[in-house]
Design a protein around this motif. Structure first.
Motif, mmCIF file in Angstrom:
data_model
loop_
_atom_site.group_PDB
_atom_site.id
_atom_site.type_symbol
_atom_site.label_atom_id
_atom_site.label_comp_id
_atom_site.label_asym_id
_atom_site.label_seq_id
_atom_site.Cartn_x
_atom_site.Cartn_y
_atom_site.Cartn_z
ATOM 1 N N ASN A 23 0.806 -1.219 0.000
ATOM 2 C CA ASN A 23 0.000 0.000 0.000
ATOM 3 C C ASN A 23 0.842 1.273 0.000
ATOM 4 O OD1 ASN A 23 -1.735 -2.234 1.670
ATOM 5 N ND2 ASN A 23 -2.999 -1.005 0.295
ATOM 6 N N ILE A 38 -2.054 3.814 5.759
ATOM 7 C CA ILE A 38 -1.437 4.863 4.932
ATOM 8 C C ILE A 38 -1.461 6.132 5.773
ATOM 9 C CG2 ILE A 38 -1.592 6.126 2.749
ATOM 10 C CD1 ILE A 38 -3.133 3.652 1.658
ATOM 11 N N ARG A 59 -10.006 4.698 8.833
ATOM 12 C CA ARG A 59 -9.685 5.411 7.605
ATOM 13 C C ARG A 59 -8.299 5.016 7.102
ATOM 14 N NH1 ARG A 59 -11.467 9.968 5.125
ATOM 15 N NH2 ARG A 59 -9.311 10.610 4.780
ATOM 16 N N ASN A 60 -8.086 5.047 5.804
ATOM 17 C CA ASN A 60 -6.757 4.843 5.205
ATOM 18 C C ASN A 60 -6.087 3.560 5.654
ATOM 19 O OD1 ASN A 60 -6.729 7.224 3.690
ATOM 20 N ND2 ASN A 60 -6.133 8.425 5.483
ATOM 21 N N THR A 61 -6.874 2.545 5.919
ATOM 22 C CA THR A 61 -6.334 1.283 6.430
ATOM 23 C C THR A 61 -6.714 0.145 5.489
ATOM 24 O OG1 THR A 61 -6.454 2.071 8.703
ATOM 25 C CG2 THR A 61 -6.393 -0.324 8.389
ATOM 26 N N ALA A 62 -5.705 -0.570 5.019
ATOM 27 C CA ALA A 62 -5.925 -1.711 4.130
ATOM 28 C C ALA A 62 -5.735 -2.998 4.925
ATOM 29 C CB ALA A 62 -4.950 -1.661 2.963
ATOM 30 N N ILE A 63 -6.744 -3.858 4.866
ATOM 31 C CA ILE A 63 -6.730 -5.123 5.598
ATOM 32 C C ILE A 63 -6.244 -6.240 4.684
ATOM 33 C CG2 ILE A 63 -8.215 -6.862 6.696
ATOM 34 C CD1 ILE A 63 -10.010 -4.576 7.611
ATOM 35 N N HIS A 64 -5.395 -7.104 5.214
ATOM 36 C CA HIS A 64 -4.907 -8.266 4.460
ATOM 37 C C HIS A 64 -5.002 -9.485 5.370
ATOM 38 C CE1 HIS A 64 -3.024 -5.781 1.221
ATOM 39 N NE2 HIS A 64 -2.934 -4.895 2.201
ATOM 40 N N ALA A 113 -11.852 -2.587 10.221
ATOM 41 C CA ALA A 113 -12.560 -2.383 8.944
ATOM 42 C C ALA A 113 -13.181 -0.995 8.853
ATOM 43 C CB ALA A 113 -13.636 -3.456 8.751
ATOM 44 N N LEU A 114 -13.321 -0.337 9.996
ATOM 45 C CA LEU A 114 -13.914 1.005 10.011
ATOM 46 C C LEU A 114 -12.857 2.104 9.965
ATOM 47 C CD1 LEU A 114 -16.536 0.336 12.840
ATOM 48 C CD2 LEU A 114 -17.000 0.530 10.383
ATOM 49 N N VAL A 120 -10.711 -7.218 13.735
ATOM 50 C CA VAL A 120 -10.988 -6.866 12.335
ATOM 51 C C VAL A 120 -12.242 -6.011 12.157
ATOM 52 C CG1 VAL A 120 -11.650 -7.847 10.074
ATOM 53 C CG2 VAL A 120 -9.597 -8.672 11.246
ATOM 54 N N PRO A 121 -13.353 -6.313 12.842
ATOM 55 C CA PRO A 121 -14.532 -5.447 12.656
ATOM 56 C C PRO A 121 -14.237 -3.973 12.960
ATOM 57 C CG PRO A 121 -15.158 -7.475 13.750
ATOM 58 C CD PRO A 121 -13.655 -7.490 13.677
#
Lengths: 360, 360
Positions: free
Chosen positions: B281, B353, B329-334, B326-327, B322-323
């Motif tokens: 990212n 990010i 901002r600017n966060t990519a989950i893998h 998932a909310l 994770v829940p």
């Protein structure tokens, strides 16, 4: 989040093309498996899916087994046979819903739905007969474009009518299908709004992208689009209105013609959309993950844009440019694994990160 | 680019964990298929691989069939049995090469190789017997850390020796394996350099990331790392020296201890590395695609960083967050699709990010 899917769950995808392929990749990032249903052999999505069913949409046993193997069903294209939908939706949830499909499968239904919401569309008239077409040309004028009401895709099933004498040839090109005559709109450019709605009814909209077509196929999408602040707001609001009116779950592509006076809705696609591929390299959560989140009952993710991006489609023999593209700075390559580069075939795309967005 | 692999080619991956999973996804972006070889059932990489072989590394028939089905072979972990490598490398090219594996599979070989290049490492002594250990403690002092020379991973096969009286227990913990005593280094922090070398000998190095460990497992990697400009240059140059000396092809992770006086090499990993996940990212071309490009004979891609990023590992029951993640901002989950969240098990990671890089 009550009945959200948990990692390890399987998302069924009808259609195994490049959109299904990129949906599968996005699903994997959230810990999901995908199961692709596709009549054709060796579909692009099969390379990255946990399971693939190769069967026609008329194969009821295959459809039943597919439904039994998945937790939820979505699709990558809108022309799914009604009989398959009837069977599947009795067995597992399907998102987006039937109404969204019905509206987008038929240009007349779509235009009726959109104008019913108070949105602007190009002038149009239904055309079933040669006489209808004459009357429609008389009412709308030329130039105009005649389109079959169903199954249109990438410029197929369309004929331009530059002057009334073109009517006979255009009518013949419809092959007896019901059609609709649309007046030409003097638009300055076309933009797309990629919008998402979650199972909880929340809506998230990506910033509009500006589209350029070549030979009826999308060539580039660039963000930001040339729009005034109020046009941008209008575009986002009208997309939200469409999603809410359909009680929509998933990602939708909304194509808009921009004129100095108005934003006219060209068409809506109840799926992830080619003009949203830029989000893969411009947002923390791209359109594919956003769709999977919605379908899986997760909260929608942050679709704010951190970079200016230009997406360019690689059509047919454009793939021969990949060695040169691989050397470009700030360029992300996305190929679909298709063996044969036929003219007009979408082989891949590149996203060029033009510059970061200050303060994003 | 003479014998570069073309889209549709198949890359064989030894090992089906999360690194293989993310390598498969990157391969799909370049139009490649992957075939994963993994002894364990339901490996994370299987969800996104075109084909999977489930067999032990001792199954010669399975290894031969795997080699026949792929165009090139790579791996996601360094402890591949020698007999399997012997068989495979006679059939298909394997990248990175045997020398890189030999050096990184054995701490003593590794330290000998690194010091032979003139690079700094922590003080060390080989330990085969109790007497060796007494002499090594006498020479290096305490605190020190005793490690088996082979098969170390995420803090396993290691024992701290805070004072000479700890020697007996530490020696017993090695279980009779050859070991090495390493002196504690008074480092201020640890950084990782993720470096790549192509088949044409070109080298590309990502900006160093700063690592924080918890209980011996990587917790976060943050870019930019706290380094002076000259430390940053030194880190990049020493990584390039290591790759060139090994005639390396692929991505390598190089862990460095930072002291006011020097950069000491902690260890090298001949594969994509957990501390390089931030590149997913933060760069147009991430470490996984860079590795696939190298292995496939493509030119290396642009690994310049367009954002400040913090990678955080999700270990064991961290996935329960994770829940909430998932909310953000600017966060990519893998997520890696692992069913069971055991303590210490890497279940996924998030990339935050933090801000775009001005002028990137």
């Amino acid at each position: 989040m009550t009945d959200r899917l948990h990692p390890g769950a399987t998302i069924g995808i009808l259609g195994g093309g490049q959109l299904g392929r990129m949906l599968s990749v996005a699903a994997s990032r959230l810990g999901f498996r995908t199961h692709v249903f596709e009549p054709g052999a060796n579909p692009p999505a099969a390379d990255v899916a946990h399971a693939v069913t190769t069967a026609p949409y008329e194969d009821e046993a295959a459809l039943r087994a597919f439904a039994a193997a998945v937790d939820v069903i979505t699709y990558e294209f809108e022309n799914i046979p009604t009989s398959a939908l009837d069977l599947l939706e009795a067995l597992k949830p399907i998102h987006p819903n039937r109404r969204a499909l019905a509206v987008s499968q038929d240009r007349l239904e779509e235009k009726g739905f959109l104008t019913g919401l108070g949105l602007s569309v190009a002038p149009f008239r239904p055309v079933a007969t040669r006489e209808d077409l004459e009357a429609a040309i008389h009412g709308i004028g030329t130039p105009a474009i005649l389109k079959t009401t169903r199954l249109g895709y990438d410029g197929k099933g369309q004929a331009r009518i530059m002057e009334p004498d073109d009517a006979a040839e255009a009518f013949a090109a419809m092959g007896g299908q019901p059609a609709v005559l649309e007046g030409f709109v003097r638009f300055t450019h076309e933009v797309s709004v990629i919008a998402a709605r979650g199972r909880d009814g929340s809506v998230a909209v990506y910033e509009p992208g500006e589209n350029v077509h070549l030979s009826g196929i999308l060539h580039t999408t660039t963000v930001p689009a040339r729009l005034t602040a109020s046009q941008r707001t209008d575009a986002v609001l009208l997309a939200g209105r469409i999603l809410n009116a359909l009680d929509y779950v998933g990602v939708m592509g909304v194509e808009l013609f921009v004129t100095p006076e108005a934003l006219l809705v060209n068409e809506i696609a109840p799926r992830v959309h080619n003009s949203g591929h830029w989000t893969q390299n411009g947002c923390a959560v791209d359109q594919f993950e956003q769709h999977i989140r919605a379908v899986a009952g997760w909260p929608l993710g942050d679709g704010s844009r951190f970079a200016d991006v230009e997406m360019e489609n690689l059509i047919g023999h454009d793939v021969a440019r990949v060695p040169a593209l691989a050397l470009e700075r700030n360029t992300a390559i996305h190929l679909y694994g298709k063996a044969e580069a036929r003219p007009g075939r979408k082989m891949g795309h590149v996203n060029r990160i033009l510059r970061p967005v200050a303060g994003a």
